[in-house]
Design a protein around this motif. Structure first.
Motif, PDB file in Angstrom:
ATOM      1  N   CYS A 226      54.478  99.063  53.830  1.00 47.19           N
ATOM      2  CA  CYS A 226      53.579 100.518  53.315  1.00 47.19           C
ATOM      3  C   CYS A 226      52.373 101.337  53.956  1.00 47.19           C
ATOM      4  O   CYS A 226      51.379 102.546  52.738  1.00 47.19           O
ATOM      5  CB  CYS A 226      53.463 100.829  51.292  1.00 47.19           C
ATOM      6  SG  CYS A 226      54.661 100.556  51.139  1.00 47.19           S
ATOM      7  N   GLY A 227      51.627 100.633  54.695  1.00 44.92           N
ATOM      8  CA  GLY A 227      50.466 101.090  55.634  1.00 44.92           C
ATOM      9  C   GLY A 227      50.297 102.144  56.423  1.00 44.92           C
ATOM     10  O   GLY A 227      51.633 102.672  56.211  1.00 44.92           O
ATOM     11  N   ILE A 228      49.331 102.744  56.679  1.00 46.03           N
ATOM     12  CA  ILE A 228      49.902 103.896  57.873  1.00 46.03           C
ATOM     13  C   ILE A 228      48.291 104.293  58.448  1.00 46.03           C
ATOM     14  O   ILE A 228      47.159 103.408  57.965  1.00 46.03           O
ATOM     15  CB  ILE A 228      48.915 105.386  56.542  1.00 46.03           C
ATOM     16  CG1 ILE A 228      49.784 105.742  55.396  1.00 46.03           C
ATOM     17  CG2 ILE A 228      49.102 106.552  57.401  1.00 46.03           C
ATOM     18  CD1 ILE A 228      49.598 106.967  54.025  1.00 46.03           C
ATOM     19  N   ASP A 229      48.804 104.118  59.824  1.00 45.43           N
ATOM     20  CA  ASP A 229      48.162 103.760  61.189  1.00 45.43           C
ATOM     21  C   ASP A 229      46.608 104.991  60.867  1.00 45.43           C
ATOM     22  O   ASP A 229      46.663 106.267  61.132  1.00 45.43           O
ATOM     23  CB  ASP A 229      48.822 104.334  61.927  1.00 45.43           C
ATOM     24  CG  ASP A 229      47.887 104.110  63.630  1.00 45.43           C
ATOM     25  OD1 ASP A 229      48.807 103.112  64.252  1.00 45.43           O
ATOM     26  OD2 ASP A 229      47.289 104.696  64.416  1.00 45.43           O
ATOM     27  N   VAL A 230      45.871 104.237  61.275  1.00 47.55           N
ATOM     28  CA  VAL A 230      44.315 104.893  61.173  1.00 47.55           C
ATOM     29  C   VAL A 230      44.353 106.341  62.245  1.00 47.55           C
ATOM     30  O   VAL A 230      44.288 107.416  61.292  1.00 47.55           O
ATOM     31  CB  VAL A 230      42.660 103.916  61.844  1.00 47.55           C
ATOM     32  CG1 VAL A 230      41.730 104.754  61.589  1.00 47.55           C
ATOM     33  CG2 VAL A 230      43.155 102.886  61.186  1.00 47.55           C
ATOM     34  N   GLY A 231      45.639 105.765  63.240  1.00 49.23           N
ATOM     35  CA  GLY A 231      45.256 107.389  63.751  1.00 49.23           C
ATOM     36  C   GLY A 231      45.688 108.689  63.083  1.00 49.23           C
ATOM     37  O   GLY A 231      45.278 109.709  63.310  1.00 49.23           O
ATOM     38  N   ILE A 232      46.769 108.149  61.921  1.00 48.15           N
ATOM     39  CA  ILE A 232      47.816 109.252  61.594  1.00 48.15           C
ATOM     40  C   ILE A 232      46.851 109.550  60.309  1.00 48.15           C
ATOM     41  O   ILE A 232      46.268 110.992  59.852  1.00 48.15           O
ATOM     42  CB  ILE A 232      48.937 109.174  60.874  1.00 48.15           C
ATOM     43  CG1 ILE A 232      49.603 107.973  62.429  1.00 48.15           C
ATOM     44  CG2 ILE A 232      49.547 109.203  60.048  1.00 48.15           C
ATOM     45  CD1 ILE A 232      49.907 110.010  63.452  1.00 48.15           C
ATOM     46  N   LEU A 233      45.864 108.847  59.775  1.00 43.50           N
ATOM     47  CA  LEU A 233      44.809 109.222  58.721  1.00 43.50           C
ATOM     48  C   LEU A 233      44.401 110.053  59.018  1.00 43.50           C
ATOM     49  O   LEU A 233      43.954 111.309  58.648  1.00 43.50           O
ATOM     50  CB  LEU A 233      44.408 107.693  58.031  1.00 43.50           C
ATOM     51  CG  LEU A 233      45.290 107.144  57.112  1.00 43.50           C
ATOM     52  CD1 LEU A 233      44.427 105.466  57.113  1.00 43.50           C
ATOM     53  CD2 LEU A 233      45.383 108.040  55.483  1.00 43.50           C
ATOM     54  N   GLN A 234      43.536 110.022  60.075  1.00 52.04           N
ATOM     55  CA  GLN A 234      42.544 110.812  61.451  1.00 52.04           C
ATOM     56  C   GLN A 234      43.096 112.299  61.103  1.00 52.04           C
ATOM     57  O   GLN A 234      43.154 113.360  60.958  1.00 52.04           O
ATOM     58  CB  GLN A 234      41.981 110.298  62.595  1.00 52.04           C
ATOM     59  CG  GLN A 234      41.276 109.037  62.126  1.00 52.04           C
ATOM     60  CD  GLN A 234      41.053 108.222  63.304  1.00 52.04           C
ATOM     61  OE1 GLN A 234      41.539 108.226  64.522  1.00 52.04           O
ATOM     62  NE2 GLN A 234      39.542 107.711  63.442  1.00 52.04           N
TER      63      GLN A 234
END
Length: 347
Positions: A226-234
């Protein structure tokens, strides 16, 4: 419900190579000139520190440099002096002085002890660093300061962003593109925007809510698959920094059990999922990937996302007679009711 075309599947078989996340700035927005007669209060900083930050920003603006440069300058001074004009050096540089702890070789003592003059000295050297805009902020500062630790300034980037935003009238620096590299910080910023009614996730009978994925990260939780890539959060934070309202539909489909379009080979599902985001609305209006707001977001994210990241809706733009020529994004086809962004295949 947003369903990517099945034709994407063949493209999704490329080996997965994830880029390392970093604090990032995308388009270098114009640097603002700060009115020093009406400086705002900034929590945690004295009027003297805020005044020194304003001097740094105005020095960059006087040289025609960007808000990105202003943030790098404030970050560097935070790391060197805590935004104070120091009249002493240290063991490594006993002759170091001023906001940037510049040594004798930089200029006269009067220049180094003057906030504006010392800032101009700093930015003049930054301008000679080829490609500094594409470096991490700490690497750019290190290239000028030549200090012992290239990552020394990283911890000061987020507070510098806050200070520059406050002195810019509340607008985020760098065209709204200066963003943290910390997943928890990013997720908390998104959840704050959600509480303000500026960030929404699409929910329906066959469309599960992806907001819990962001909330878990904001809470410091690590939920398997259920994680989200940091680049996608950015990417989501950049959108929030540049648009009054942002709507997303799909993020980590593995977390929600969805199997659409390319199924398990989708960047929404692949390698634990969460390496893509679908934007369905910007500024409160639906987007197609070919409309003006989509084109603006593509331009903003192109300089942020690593080489080999992908942007969807190429066929939608072709049908609309709209052309984009991104430097980092490769373009793929997708359905015309959203804008797909992923960095699962970045090289």
């Amino acid at each position: 419900m947003l369903v990517p075309l099945l034709s994407i599947g063949a493209l999704l078989m490329i080996p997965l190579l994830l880029a390392q996340p970093a604090a990032a700035s995308c388009l270098p927005g114009a640097g603002v000139t700060v009115d020093v007669s009406q400086l705002p209060a900034v929590d945690g900083y004295t009027p003297e520190q805020v005044g020194n930050a304003a001097a740094i920003m105005n020095a960059a603006a006087s040289l025609g440099m960007s808000a990105q440069a202003q943030t790098v300058g404030v970050m560097t001074a935070l790391g060197e002096s805590g935004l104070s004009v120091l009249a002493y050096g240290d063991e490594a540089g006993p002759d170091s002085r001023g906001l940037f702890q510049q040594r004798d070789s930089w200029g006269s003592l009067a220049q180094r002890m003057d906030p504006t003059a010392s800032s101009i000295l700093f930015f003049a050297r930054l301008q000679t660093v080829a490609g500094w805009e594409k470096m991490t902020p700490s690497a750019a500062a290190h290239a000028v300061q030549v200090n012992a630790d290239p990552d020394h300034y990283t911890r000061y980037f987020e507070p510098a962003t806050t200070i520059v935003a406050a002195l810019s009238g509340g607008a985020a620096p760098g065209g709204g593109c200066s963003v943290s590299a910390d997943a928890v910080t990013l997720a908390q910023q998104i959840m704050t925007a959600h509480a303000e009614g500026r960030f929404k996730t699409l929910v329906g009978p066959n469309q599960p809510d992806h907001l819990p994925e962001i909330q878990a990260i904001a809470n410091g939780q690590s939920v398997p698959d259920c994680g989200i890539d940091v680049g996608i959060l950015q990417a989501m934070v950049v959108a929030l920094n540049n648009f009054s309202a942002v709507g997303v539909s799909d993020i980590n489909r593995k977390c929600t059990g969805q199997s659409l379009g390319a199924g398990p080979n989708s960047s929404h599902n692949l390698d634990g999922g969460g390496h893509a985001v679908d934007f369905y609305a910007l500024n409160g209006a639906s987007i197609t990937g070919a409309d003006a707001d989509s084109i603006k977001l593509i331009g903003l994210l192109d300089a942020l996302m690593p080489k080999g990241s992908r942007i969807g809706q190429a066929d939608c733009r072709a049908a609309a007679g709209t052309t984009v020529t991104p430097a980092n994004f490769s373009q793929i086809n997708d359905s015309c009711n959203h804008l797909h962004v992923d960095n699962a295949f970045a090289k």
